[in-house]
Design a protein around this motif. Structure first.
Motif, PDB file in Angstrom:
ATOM      1  N   UNK A   1       0.886  -0.976   0.002  1.00 36.18           N
ATOM      2  CA  UNK A   1      -0.161  -0.317   0.130  1.00 36.18           C
ATOM      3  C   UNK A   1       0.703   1.025  -0.133  1.00 36.18           C
ATOM      4  N   UNK A   2       1.838   1.446   1.373  1.00 42.10           N
ATOM      5  CA  UNK A   2       3.140   2.420   0.917  1.00 42.10           C
ATOM      6  C   UNK A   2       3.379   2.148   0.121  1.00 42.10           C
ATOM      7  N   UNK A   3       3.814   1.265  -1.133  1.00 40.10           N
ATOM      8  CA  UNK A   3       4.716   1.414  -2.254  1.00 40.10           C
ATOM      9  C   UNK A   3       3.602   2.078  -3.641  1.00 40.10           C
ATOM     10  N   UNK A   4       2.479   1.523  -3.357  1.00 43.37           N
ATOM     11  CA  UNK A   4       1.333   1.895  -4.513  1.00 43.37           C
ATOM     12  C   UNK A   4       1.519   3.275  -4.224  1.00 43.37           C
ATOM     13  N   UNK A   5       1.847   3.881  -2.778  1.00 38.86           N
ATOM     14  CA  UNK A   5       1.557   5.463  -2.621  1.00 38.86           C
ATOM     15  C   UNK A   5       2.458   6.002  -3.424  1.00 38.86           C
ATOM     16  N   UNK A   6       3.037   5.996  -3.374  1.00 40.45           N
ATOM     17  CA  UNK A   6       4.880   6.139  -3.918  1.00 40.45           C
ATOM     18  C   UNK A   6       4.804   6.327  -5.011  1.00 40.45           C
ATOM     19  N   UNK A   7       4.465   5.149  -5.865  1.00 41.64           N
ATOM     20  CA  UNK A   7       4.492   5.100  -7.314  1.00 41.64           C
ATOM     21  C   UNK A   7       2.855   5.974  -7.566  1.00 41.64           C
ATOM     22  N   UNK A   8       2.467   6.702  -7.399  1.00 40.95           N
ATOM     23  CA  UNK A   8       1.010   6.702  -7.169  1.00 40.95           C
ATOM     24  C   UNK A   8       2.041   8.732  -7.643  1.00 40.95           C
ATOM     25  N   UNK A   9       2.670   9.412  -6.430  1.00 45.60           N
ATOM     26  CA  UNK A   9       3.154  10.500  -6.408  1.00 45.60           C
ATOM     27  C   UNK A   9       3.598  10.666  -7.663  1.00 45.60           C
ATOM     28  N   UNK A  10       5.220  10.131  -7.934  1.00 47.64           N
ATOM     29  CA  UNK A  10       5.800   9.935  -9.508  1.00 47.64           C
ATOM     30  C   UNK A  10       4.930   9.539 -11.175  1.00 47.64           C
ATOM     31  N   UNK A  11       3.536   9.140 -10.785  1.00 49.91           N
ATOM     32  CA  UNK A  11       2.811   9.691 -12.122  1.00 49.91           C
ATOM     33  C   UNK A  11       2.414  10.808 -12.441  1.00 49.91           C
ATOM     34  N   UNK A  12       3.111  10.918 -13.925  1.00 48.68           N
ATOM     35  CA  UNK A  12       2.416  12.419 -14.369  1.00 48.68           C
ATOM     36  C   UNK A  12       0.973  12.284 -15.105  1.00 48.68           C
ATOM     37  N   UNK A  13       0.214  12.382 -14.262  1.00 51.61           N
ATOM     38  CA  UNK A  13      -1.748  12.597 -13.155  1.00 51.61           C
ATOM     39  C   UNK A  13      -1.669  14.017 -14.669  1.00 51.61           C
ATOM     40  N   UNK A  14      -1.016  14.988 -14.858  1.00 52.41           N
ATOM     41  CA  UNK A  14      -1.433  15.980 -15.507  1.00 52.41           C
ATOM     42  C   UNK A  14      -1.621  15.753 -17.336  1.00 52.41           C
ATOM     43  N   UNK A  19      -3.560   9.750 -17.747  1.00 49.13           N
ATOM     44  CA  UNK A  19      -4.580  10.182 -16.945  1.00 49.13           C
ATOM     45  C   UNK A  19      -5.197   9.257 -16.886  1.00 49.13           C
ATOM     46  N   UNK A  20      -5.623   8.661 -19.050  1.00 53.28           N
ATOM     47  CA  UNK A  20      -7.067   7.692 -19.482  1.00 53.28           C
ATOM     48  C   UNK A  20      -6.115   6.395 -19.583  1.00 53.28           C
ATOM     49  N   UNK A  21      -4.832   6.623 -19.220  1.00 61.05           N
ATOM     50  CA  UNK A  21      -4.599   4.985 -18.735  1.00 61.05           C
ATOM     51  C   UNK A  21      -4.855   4.854 -16.968  1.00 61.05           C
ATOM     52  N   UNK A  22      -4.518   5.688 -16.572  1.00 61.81           N
ATOM     53  CA  UNK A  22      -5.398   4.780 -14.842  1.00 61.81           C
ATOM     54  C   UNK A  22      -6.970   4.795 -14.744  1.00 61.81           C
ATOM     55  N   UNK A  23      -7.755   5.789 -15.451  1.00 61.67           N
ATOM     56  CA  UNK A  23      -8.539   5.794 -15.915  1.00 61.67           C
ATOM     57  C   UNK A  23      -9.288   4.698 -16.209  1.00 61.67           C
ATOM     58  N   UNK A 110      -5.232   5.295  -9.255  1.00 62.75           N
ATOM     59  CA  UNK A 110      -3.838   4.082  -9.451  1.00 62.75           C
ATOM     60  C   UNK A 110      -4.116   2.789  -8.185  1.00 62.75           C
ATOM     61  N   UNK A 111      -4.294   3.494  -6.480  1.00 56.44           N
ATOM     62  CA  UNK A 111      -4.759   2.910  -5.048  1.00 56.44           C
ATOM     63  C   UNK A 111      -5.615   2.206  -5.331  1.00 56.44           C
ATOM     64  N   UNK A 112      -6.534   2.407  -6.170  1.00 63.01           N
ATOM     65  CA  UNK A 112      -8.356   1.683  -5.756  1.00 63.01           C
ATOM     66  C   UNK A 112      -8.590   1.542  -7.127  1.00 63.01           C
ATOM     67  N   UNK A 116     -10.046  -2.922  -4.290  1.00 62.84           N
ATOM     68  CA  UNK A 116     -11.027  -3.850  -4.485  1.00 62.84           C
ATOM     69  C   UNK A 116     -10.621  -5.213  -4.995  1.00 62.84           C
ATOM     70  N   UNK A 117      -9.589  -4.998  -5.786  1.00 55.44           N
ATOM     71  CA  UNK A 117      -9.354  -7.033  -6.726  1.00 55.44           C
ATOM     72  C   UNK A 117      -8.772  -7.839  -5.786  1.00 55.44           C
TER      73      UNK A 117
END
Length: 178
Positions: A1-14, A19-23, A110-112, A116-117
C-alpha cells in the motif's frame, strides 16, 4: 500500500495519456471484481444449497433490543453476502467518482485500482466458491466480520447450539426471512 502511494506520486497525472490509462486501469479493475462476483453468483445458483442455517444475529448496540434468531438456507445466506459485496463495490465506485470528477483527485485512482481486486480475491465468498475451500474454520457460516463498525454494532452472529436454543425459547425470531 505504501509502495503504491509512492508510485502514484511519481506518475505524471497532468499528462492526459497517463490519466486516461489510469482511468482505464480503474475501470478494468472494477469490471474484474464485478465479473468475479457474477461468477460467484452463478456458482451459488447452480449449487442451490438448501441446507438450513440458523444463527443468532446480535442486536444493534445501545438499542435495548434482544439478539434475533435467523433461520435461512445456505444459498440465501450466500446471496445476502453477495448482495453486500456488490453494494460495497458500488459504494467504492460512487465515492471514487465523486473524488475524481467533483474534487479532481487523481492519485486515489491508481490505489483504488488494486484494493478492490485484492479485497475480492480475499473475500470469503470467492474463497469458498472460486477457490473451492471448504466452509470450515474461518470460512464457517455465519462469517465473522472483521470491520470496526460491526464490533460497534454488537459483534458477530453466533451459531452455537446454546445461543440458538436460548433464542428459540425466548421467542426472538426464528421465522425464515424472505
Amino acid at each position: 500500500m505504501l509502495g503504491m502511494m509512492q508510485v502514484s506520486k511519481r506518475i505524471p497525472f497532468e499528462d492526459p495519456n497517463w490519466l486516461n490509462g489510469i482511468r482505464a486501469l480503474y475501470a478494468l479493475s472494477n469490471i474484474i471484481v464485478v465479473s468475479l462476483y457474477l461468477f460467484v453468483g452463478k456458482k451459488i445458483k447452480s449449487k442451490n444449497d438448501q441446507t438450513t442455517l440458523k444463527y443468532v444475529e446480535p442486536a444493534p448496540a445501545m438499542s435495548g433490543e434482544e439478539p434475533k434468531l435467523v433461520t435461512t438456507t445456505v444459498a440465501e445466506y450466500y446471496e445476502s453476502q453477495l448482495k453486500a459485496a456488490f453494494k460495497s463495490v458500488l459504494m467504492g465506485v460512487g465515492m471514487m467518482g465523486v473524488m475524481h470528477v467533483y474534487f479532481q483527485y487523481t492519485n486515489p485512482l491508481l490505489i483504488q485500482s488494486i484494493i478492490p481486486v485484492k479485497g475480492a480475491l480475499e473475500s470469503k465468498l470467492v474463497q469458498v466458491h472460486v477457490f473451492g475451500k471448504p466452509a470450515t474454520g474461518d470460512l464457517k457460516r455465519p462469517w465473522k466480520t472483521a470491520s470496526f463498525m460491526q464490533g460497534m454494532q454488537g459483534g458477530d452472529a453466533k451459531s452455537d447450539k446454546e445461543s440458538i436454543e436460548e433464542a428459540e425459547k425466548s421467542g426472538r425470531g426464528g421465522v425464515k426471512e424472505e
